[in-house]
Scaffold this motif. Structure first.
Motif, PDB file in Angstrom:
ATOM      1  N   MET A  75      34.547  45.846  37.170  1.00  0.00           N
ATOM      2  CA  MET A  75      33.848  44.449  37.908  1.00  0.00           C
ATOM      3  C   MET A  75      32.930  43.525  38.165  1.00  0.00           C
ATOM      4  O   MET A  75      32.137  43.208  38.430  1.00  0.00           O
ATOM      5  N   ASP A  76      32.238  45.286  38.024  1.00  0.00           N
ATOM      6  CA  ASP A  76      31.011  44.908  37.875  1.00  0.00           C
ATOM      7  C   ASP A  76      29.903  43.694  37.376  1.00  0.00           C
ATOM      8  O   ASP A  76      28.863  43.027  37.296  1.00  0.00           O
ATOM      9  N   GLY A  77      31.108  43.750  35.964  1.00  0.00           N
ATOM     10  CA  GLY A  77      30.880  42.530  35.072  1.00  0.00           C
ATOM     11  C   GLY A  77      31.180  41.097  34.652  1.00  0.00           C
ATOM     12  O   GLY A  77      31.765  40.822  33.816  1.00  0.00           O
ATOM     13  N   ALA A  78      32.637  41.359  35.647  1.00  0.00           N
ATOM     14  CA  ALA A  78      33.120  40.003  35.917  1.00  0.00           C
ATOM     15  C   ALA A  78      32.436  38.815  36.115  1.00  0.00           C
ATOM     16  O   ALA A  78      31.680  38.755  37.752  1.00  0.00           O
ATOM     17  N   VAL A  79      31.899  37.916  35.664  1.00  0.00           N
ATOM     18  CA  VAL A  79      30.900  37.066  35.386  1.00  0.00           C
ATOM     19  C   VAL A  79      31.893  35.374  35.564  1.00  0.00           C
ATOM     20  O   VAL A  79      32.654  35.532  34.444  1.00  0.00           O
ATOM     21  N   PRO A  80      31.214  34.795  36.027  1.00  0.00           N
ATOM     22  CA  PRO A  80      31.929  33.279  35.736  1.00  0.00           C
ATOM     23  C   PRO A  80      31.631  32.258  34.810  1.00  0.00           C
ATOM     24  O   PRO A  80      30.728  32.877  34.669  1.00  0.00           O
ATOM     25  N   GLY A  81      32.266  31.896  34.384  1.00  0.00           N
ATOM     26  CA  GLY A  81      31.445  30.872  33.204  1.00  0.00           C
ATOM     27  C   GLY A  81      32.634  30.885  31.500  1.00  0.00           C
ATOM     28  O   GLY A  81      31.339  29.823  31.071  1.00  0.00           O
ATOM     29  N   PHE A  82      32.715  31.215  31.394  1.00  0.00           N
ATOM     30  CA  PHE A  82      33.343  32.168  30.013  1.00  0.00           C
ATOM     31  C   PHE A  82      34.858  31.277  29.467  1.00  0.00           C
ATOM     32  O   PHE A  82      34.670  30.521  30.588  1.00  0.00           O
ATOM     33  N   ASP A  83      34.459  30.807  28.213  1.00  0.00           N
ATOM     34  CA  ASP A  83      36.034  29.639  27.705  1.00  0.00           C
ATOM     35  C   ASP A  83      36.982  30.717  28.584  1.00  0.00           C
ATOM     36  O   ASP A  83      37.851  29.803  28.592  1.00  0.00           O
ATOM     37  N   GLY A  84      37.317  32.076  28.487  1.00  0.00           N
ATOM     38  CA  GLY A  84      38.323  32.795  28.534  1.00  0.00           C
ATOM     39  C   GLY A  84      38.418  34.308  29.024  1.00  0.00           C
ATOM     40  O   GLY A  84      36.928  34.723  28.732  1.00  0.00           O
ATOM     41  N   TYR A  85      39.137  34.314  29.820  1.00  0.00           N
ATOM     42  CA  TYR A  85      39.030  36.467  29.743  1.00  0.00           C
ATOM     43  C   TYR A  85      40.298  37.145  29.370  1.00  0.00           C
ATOM     44  O   TYR A  85      41.586  36.742  29.510  1.00  0.00           O
ATOM     45  N   PHE A  86      39.367  37.878  28.877  1.00  0.00           N
ATOM     46  CA  PHE A  86      40.663  39.338  28.599  1.00  0.00           C
ATOM     47  C   PHE A  86      40.684  40.440  29.410  1.00  0.00           C
ATOM     48  O   PHE A  86      39.634  41.296  29.905  1.00  0.00           O
ATOM     49  N   VAL A  87      42.085  40.997  30.508  1.00  0.00           N
ATOM     50  CA  VAL A  87      42.076  41.750  31.205  1.00  0.00           C
ATOM     51  C   VAL A  87      42.482  43.692  30.334  1.00  0.00           C
ATOM     52  O   VAL A  87      44.012  43.057  29.881  1.00  0.00           O
ATOM     53  N   PRO A  88      41.686  44.132  30.274  1.00  0.00           N
ATOM     54  CA  PRO A  88      42.323  45.952  28.966  1.00  0.00           C
ATOM     55  C   PRO A  88      43.743  46.088  29.882  1.00  0.00           C
ATOM     56  O   PRO A  88      43.015  46.744  31.223  1.00  0.00           O
ATOM     57  N   ILE A  89      44.515  47.191  29.410  1.00  0.00           N
ATOM     58  CA  ILE A  89      45.635  47.436  30.127  1.00  0.00           C
ATOM     59  C   ILE A  89      45.659  48.439  28.285  1.00  0.00           C
ATOM     60  O   ILE A  89      45.824  49.123  27.613  1.00  0.00           O
ATOM     61  N   VAL A  90      45.026  49.880  28.538  1.00  0.00           N
ATOM     62  CA  VAL A  90      45.472  50.714  28.177  1.00  0.00           C
ATOM     63  C   VAL A  90      47.048  51.379  28.052  1.00  0.00           C
ATOM     64  O   VAL A  90      47.710  52.027  28.887  1.00  0.00           O
ATOM     65  N   LEU A  91      47.488  51.343  27.070  1.00  0.00           N
ATOM     66  CA  LEU A  91      49.010  51.831  26.725  1.00  0.00           C
ATOM     67  C   LEU A  91      49.147  53.129  26.536  1.00  0.00           C
ATOM     68  O   LEU A  91      50.036  54.205  27.446  1.00  0.00           O
ATOM     69  N   ASN A  92      48.298  53.578  26.106  1.00  0.00           N
ATOM     70  CA  ASN A  92      48.579  54.963  25.462  1.00  0.00           C
ATOM     71  C   ASN A  92      47.745  56.051  26.221  1.00  0.00           C
ATOM     72  O   ASN A  92      47.103  57.009  26.186  1.00  0.00           O
ATOM     73  N   THR A  93      48.115  55.513  27.208  1.00  0.00           N
ATOM     74  CA  THR A  93      47.516  56.791  29.049  1.00  0.00           C
ATOM     75  C   THR A  93      48.237  57.074  29.822  1.00  0.00           C
ATOM     76  O   THR A  93      48.914  56.124  30.031  1.00  0.00           O
ATOM     77  N   ASP A  94      48.228  58.093  30.342  1.00  0.00           N
ATOM     78  CA  ASP A  94      49.004  58.456  32.097  1.00  0.00           C
ATOM     79  C   ASP A  94      48.220  58.746  32.325  1.00  0.00           C
ATOM     80  O   ASP A  94      48.455  58.913  33.594  1.00  0.00           O
ATOM     81  N   ARG A  95      47.007  57.959  32.746  1.00  0.00           N
ATOM     82  CA  ARG A  95      45.979  58.015  33.525  1.00  0.00           C
ATOM     83  C   ARG A  95      46.415  56.616  33.988  1.00  0.00           C
ATOM     84  O   ARG A  95      45.727  55.296  34.229  1.00  0.00           O
TER      85      ARG A  95
END
Length: 238
Positions: A75-95
């Motif tokens: 969230m420290d690097g969440a900056v407005p003004g980009f054309d698009g945004y990707f939100v990563p979800i790690v699938l192969n972790t149990d955390r």
């Protein structure tokens, strides 16, 4: 961002460069990358990402017409003004914090500001144990093809994620695994591949199975080799 009739704002991307806000890149090198013919620039990194260095890199890229998206890893690097945004979800972790914890915490604070039409989830499957992302997230990188296929089905069919990202960051991956991911994703998810692409031939191999090939580290170590991957991917049959 240009709309070309594809199913999503990133749907026409075959080749993208990924630039890390925490790494130095000269104006000359950035000009070459942005004018290379790549489909887009993704800004993102695993460590050292701040609001300040992300804004700085975005402003420099914005001088060009190339599409520019942010991968929101903190969230420290969440900056407005980009054309698009990707939100990563790690699938192969149990955390759980890497599956929905950090994401829901971010939405609790900033959900009303999210440009939803330009935001997409990335289902990450991290397969290099030495990658910083694997160490940080506790990813189970020792998957066989059957286990990989199950993770892809979970993302593509059950979770309906629009992007499945096969990540080998730091080394070139197993193309048989990438082939399995592509053949399994029949529900509409686009397969992104990243990791170890340091010359045109590797880019061409990855493009045979991935919808989108992501080229990153080689930009900082061998710019000419990085630039050669654009033509290699664009000439592929994927």
């Amino acid at each position: 961002m240009a709309k070309d009739g594809t199913e999503s704002w990133y749907g026409g991307w075959k080749h993208v460069f990924k630039l890390d806000p925490d790494k130095e890149i000269s104006d000359v090198a950035l000009d070459a990358v942005c004018m290379s013919g790549t489909d887009a620039i993704i800004v993102g990194g695993s460590t050292g990402v701040t609001f300040e260095n992300t804004v700085d890199l975005m402003a420099r890229i914005r001088r060009y017409e190339v599409d520019c998206a942010l991968e929101v890893s903190t969230m420290d690097g969440a900056v407005p003004g980009f054309d698009g945004y990707f939100v990563p979800i790690v699938l192969n972790t149990d955390r759980a914090e890497w599956i929905n914890g950090a994401q829901t915490a971010g939405l609790k604070e900033y959900g009303s500001f999210v440009p939803w039409e330009e935001t997409a989830a990335q289902g990450y499957i991290i397969l290099n144990a030495d990658a910083a992302a694997a160490r940080i997230t506790g990813a189970n990188t020792e998957l066989d093809e059957e286990e990989l296929s199950a993770h892809v089905m979970m993302a593509d069919r059950l979770m309906r994620l629009p992007v499945v990202y096969i990540e080998y960051s730091g080394r070139f991956g197993d193309m048989a695994m990438l082939k399995t991911a592509r053949e399994t994703a029949k529900g509409g998810a686009r397969i992104f591949y990243g990791g170890g692409i340091d010359h045109a031939d590797k880019a061409r191999q990855a493009a045979h199975y991935a919808h989108t090939v992501v080229v990153g580290n080689v930009v900082y170590s061998d710019l000419d080799a990085a630039l050669s991957t654009v033509k290699a991917v664009k000439g592929s049959l994927a």
